[in-house]
Design a protein around this motif. Structure first.
Motif, PDB file in Angstrom:
ATOM      1  N   GLY A 278      -8.957  -9.201 -13.723  1.00  0.00           N
ATOM      2  CA  GLY A 278      -9.962  -9.144 -12.681  1.00  0.00           C
ATOM      3  C   GLY A 278      -9.679  -8.130 -11.589  1.00  0.00           C
ATOM      4  N   SER A 279      -8.577  -7.391 -11.699  1.00  0.00           N
ATOM      5  CA  SER A 279      -8.197  -6.437 -10.655  1.00  0.00           C
ATOM      6  C   SER A 279      -8.539  -5.010 -11.061  1.00  0.00           C
ATOM      7  N   ASP A 280      -8.657  -4.157 -10.070  1.00  0.00           N
ATOM      8  CA  ASP A 280      -8.951  -2.739 -10.303  1.00  0.00           C
ATOM      9  C   ASP A 280      -7.693  -1.896 -10.404  1.00  0.00           C
ATOM     10  N   VAL A 281      -6.636  -2.293  -9.673  1.00  0.00           N
ATOM     11  CA  VAL A 281      -5.417  -1.503  -9.667  1.00  0.00           C
ATOM     12  C   VAL A 281      -4.252  -2.391  -9.250  1.00  0.00           C
ATOM     13  N   ALA A 338      -0.215   9.917   0.236  1.00  0.00           N
ATOM     14  CA  ALA A 338      -0.492  10.152  -1.183  1.00  0.00           C
ATOM     15  C   ALA A 338      -0.720   8.836  -1.914  1.00  0.00           C
ATOM     16  N   PHE A 339       0.018   7.797  -1.526  1.00  0.00           N
ATOM     17  CA  PHE A 339      -0.167   6.486  -2.147  1.00  0.00           C
ATOM     18  C   PHE A 339      -1.592   5.999  -1.901  1.00  0.00           C
ATOM     19  N   ALA A 340      -2.084   6.188  -0.676  1.00  0.00           N
ATOM     20  CA  ALA A 340      -3.446   5.761  -0.346  1.00  0.00           C
ATOM     21  C   ALA A 340      -4.468   6.535  -1.166  1.00  0.00           C
ATOM     22  N   GLU A 341      -4.276   7.846  -1.313  1.00  0.00           N
ATOM     23  CA  GLU A 341      -5.227   8.653  -2.070  1.00  0.00           C
ATOM     24  C   GLU A 341      -5.263   8.239  -3.537  1.00  0.00           C
ATOM     25  N   ARG A 342      -4.099   7.971  -4.127  1.00  0.00           N
ATOM     26  CA  ARG A 342      -4.054   7.545  -5.527  1.00  0.00           C
ATOM     27  C   ARG A 342      -4.707   6.170  -5.691  1.00  0.00           C
ATOM     28  N   THR A 343      -4.514   5.305  -4.729  1.00  0.00           N
ATOM     29  CA  THR A 343      -5.140   3.987  -4.793  1.00  0.00           C
ATOM     30  C   THR A 343      -6.657   4.099  -4.690  1.00  0.00           C
ATOM     31  N   LEU A 344      -7.131   4.971  -3.819  1.00  0.00           N
ATOM     32  CA  LEU A 344      -8.567   5.213  -3.707  1.00  0.00           C
ATOM     33  C   LEU A 344      -9.132   5.774  -5.006  1.00  0.00           C
ATOM     34  N   ASP A 345      -8.379   6.638  -5.663  1.00  0.00           N
ATOM     35  CA  ASP A 345      -8.778   7.162  -6.968  1.00  0.00           C
ATOM     36  C   ASP A 345      -8.950   6.018  -7.964  1.00  0.00           C
TER      37      ASP A 345
END
Length: 384
Positions: A278-281, A338-345
């Motif tokens: 049920g999770s996206d990442v 960078a961690f935030a950007e990858r998570t947003l991706d």
């Protein structure tokens, strides 16, 4: 010469009913070897009920670490006096002295599975007594390339070290009903879901994630939520700080993010599978800490088996558990932007990592593959 089933003595505190990644690993190690060898187990109280039929079990001591070690020493000695084993296998460095005692008593070969922390832990007695004994083992199995490097740095002969990654249960397809029902039970519905799985310790880096990454994610996706599965627990060897959960909650409240954070505590396997589905990442912001180490990063492979990508810092053995661009992304340690950007991706419908790539990556870690590799390392069948 006639091939016969070898006899193997396994000594481990990390077995069910205890819960955790090391416990799952040791349990599957037993399951895989039980198909190929005659086993005797020295394990914790209550482990008998989880063992396969035909496996001899000696439950040792009490639930405390000290009680287990005292009881396991007796039971390991009794087992060694009762018969000779082809191999004596220690499920972690913690029980290495017991396994070595049994092996030397009957001139058996001995192996130890190393998880990372059981090499770098700074306890003075462990460093003075345990590590010199581990150096005497015939075979040291390392759960990652990083653990193998740490083992060599600790003086274990390189020709005795072999990397053997933990395995994973493969999920054939994402179960839409399980994912939908899990989201509905926790009020998640259409919300973007980030998942964290594991014991809550300073090394896991969730406090820093909430401080530095979650505000960026929520700024872009106001309904995004971080779901945390796991509890705080003192480490068997190094001890741990208390109050991480409270610190994370307090930080989220101060940042106005309390509604973007859900703690589910410990979950059974069915609930955990549903959470993955049920999770996206999966977010895995592990920190580099002296005297502590992330040996492998099993949760990243488990997520991949469910088709879920992982965003992680490239710390310790985590690099073995994530294939960049295939099962997720690895970020330089401490680079929270960078961690935030990858998570947003990962939360984007157009994300570059897809479920089929995640599952393809996970297949190489299937438990039967682990069993074949372990069997080969132990030399296959015994001969008489």
């Amino acid at each position: 010469m006639m091939d016969v089933r070898p006899r193997i003595l396994i000594v481990s505190r990390n077995l069910p009913p205890l819960i955790g990644g090391m416990e799952r690993l040791n349990h599957h190690l037993v399951l895989e070897l039980s198909n190929r060898a005659d086993l005797e187990i020295v394990g914790p109280p209550g482990c008998r009920t989880s063992m396969p039929l035909g496996v001899s079990v000696r439950e040792a001591g009490s639930s405390s670490l000290r009680g287990y070690l005292m009881g396991a020493a007796r039971q390991t000695l009794y087992a060694a006096l009762g018969q000779r084993f082809d191999w004596v296998l220690a499920g972690s460095g913690l029980v290495a002295p017991l396994a070595l005692m049994a092996a030397r008593l009957r001139r058996s070969k001995c192996a130890v599975y190393l998880h990372g922390l059981d090499i770098v832990v700074r306890h003075p007695t462990y460093q003075r007594v345990w590590l010199p004994l581990i150096r005497r083992f015939d075979l040291c199995l390392a759960n990652s390339r990083n653990t193998a490097v740490l083992a060599a740095q600790a003086g274990i002969p390189a020709d005795r070290i072999r990397v053997l990654h933990p395995g994973v249960e493969l999920e054939s397809e994402l179960t839409a009903d399980a994912a939908t029902n899990w989201r509905a039970r926790h009020g998640l519905q259409e919300r973007p879901v980030m998942l964290s799985v594991g014991r809550l310790t300073p090394r896991k880096g969730l406090l820093e994630f909430v401080q530095s990454v979650l505000p960026v994610i929520v700024g872009r996706h106001p309904k995004a939520v971080l779901v945390v599965i796991g509890n705080e627990a003192p480490d068997a060897l190094a001890g741990r700080a208390e109050g991480i959960t409270a610190q994370i909650r307090s930080t989220a409240e101060k940042l106005g993010l309390a509604s973007n954070l859900i703690f589910l505590g410990m979950c059974d396997q069915a609930e955990l599978n549903a959470a993955y589905q049920g999770s996206d990442v999966l977010v895995f912001p592990v920190r580099q800490m002296a005297g502590d180490v992330e040996g492998f990063g099993m949760v990243a492979v488990e997520a991949a088996a469910h088709g879920v990508p992982t965003v992680a810092f490239s710390v310790g053995g985590v690099s073995d558990a994530v294939e960049p661009g295939v099962s997720g992304w690895l970020v330089e340690p401490g680079d929270y932007a960078a961690f935030a950007e990858r998570t947003l991706d990962a939360l984007s419908p157009a994300r570059s990592v897809r479920p089929d790539g995640c599952r393809r990556f996970a297949r190489q870690f299937a438990w039967p593959v682990f069993g074949e590799q372990l069997w080969e390392l132990l030399g296959g069948t015994a001969t008489v």
